[in-house]
Scaffold this active site. Sequence first.
Site, mmCIF file in Angstrom:
data_model
loop_
_atom_site.group_PDB
_atom_site.id
_atom_site.type_symbol
_atom_site.label_atom_id
_atom_site.label_comp_id
_atom_site.label_asym_id
_atom_site.label_seq_id
_atom_site.Cartn_x
_atom_site.Cartn_y
_atom_site.Cartn_z
ATOM 1 N N LYS A 53 9.614 -1.396 4.102
ATOM 2 C CA LYS A 53 8.704 -0.164 4.432
ATOM 3 C C LYS A 53 8.094 -0.543 5.071
ATOM 4 C CE LYS A 53 9.011 4.673 4.985
ATOM 5 N NZ LYS A 53 9.306 5.086 3.250
ATOM 6 N N THR A 88 6.983 5.564 -1.996
ATOM 7 C CA THR A 88 6.955 4.163 -0.874
ATOM 8 C C THR A 88 5.728 4.267 -1.224
ATOM 9 O OG1 THR A 88 7.654 5.473 1.259
ATOM 10 C CG2 THR A 88 5.735 3.462 1.078
ATOM 11 N N LYS A 120 -1.639 7.351 3.746
ATOM 12 C CA LYS A 120 -1.278 6.602 2.254
ATOM 13 C C LYS A 120 -0.873 5.501 2.741
ATOM 14 C CE LYS A 120 1.784 7.408 -0.273
ATOM 15 N NZ LYS A 120 2.943 7.249 -0.594
#
Length: 296
Positions: free
Chosen positions: A172, A97, A240
């Site tokens: 995502k 990701t 993150k």
Amino acid sequence: MSQTTRAGFVGLGAMGEHMAAHLASAGQLVSVYNRTLSRAQAFADRHGVAAADSVDTLGRNCDVVVLCVSADADVEAVCEHLANSMTAGGLVIDCSTVARETAVAVAQRLESAGIRFVDAPVSGGTEGARKGSLTIMVGGQAADFERATAVLDRLGERIHHMGPVGAGQATKAVNQVLCAGINRAVTEALAFGEALGLPMDSVVDVVGSGAGGNWFINHRGKTMLQSRYPLGFKVALHAKDLGICSAMAQAADAAIPLTEQTRADYDRLMADGFGDEDISALYRLVRPGAAPDSDV
């Protein structure tokens, strides 16, 4: 994927180890690499594949490489090595990701070496990785997506082509914003129920089967009430990801205030030493008796 395809895997963390194991079980994996080489060797010994001593070694011996690493800089570094080591015509499938811009940049770098690329971030946590039931969001050209599905079918149950390179990462990001909101809503609701003195195990069963039901309350509700946070997705990793979402939202002039609140709370958890716990540890901050500005 044809029988002659040689697949490699980079990144044997909590997700990657399970994902690579599925490829090994299917006879599709020939080599693995991990920053901690002993971890790669242990995996190789268990699954009968080679442990590469470098990304370059792995790249030279594979024509499909799957990545599952933690940060944008890791993806960039690995893809630079693959651009210099893989044979033209190879395919890189990035299940990490990262920012959409990172996916676009590494795709361009790999293309300059004649190597194809798809961004294919996943959702489902370590449980989905272990079961091979991940949802996978893919960005890339249609032909590259079709080629990648022969690998991705081993890793997930729902594989979706979302558009050109970067579209997987953008999707995502939407998923991570949704997860942030669900986490906050469930923890707040459970704290509310506890404050009302309700029988909370029954509450979880009842609301989990109604209009407010969702995966998170059904799989994490009762463990949160027990002050247990079994690892599915680390606070630090979601924090993150939400940083990526924040930057994307700013660039798109979009407002994600609930996400920003969750991100700030994750910062508190990390400061208190809970960054490696599951994101359900957000309950530490909202459960009855948790003082807003105290250690929890």
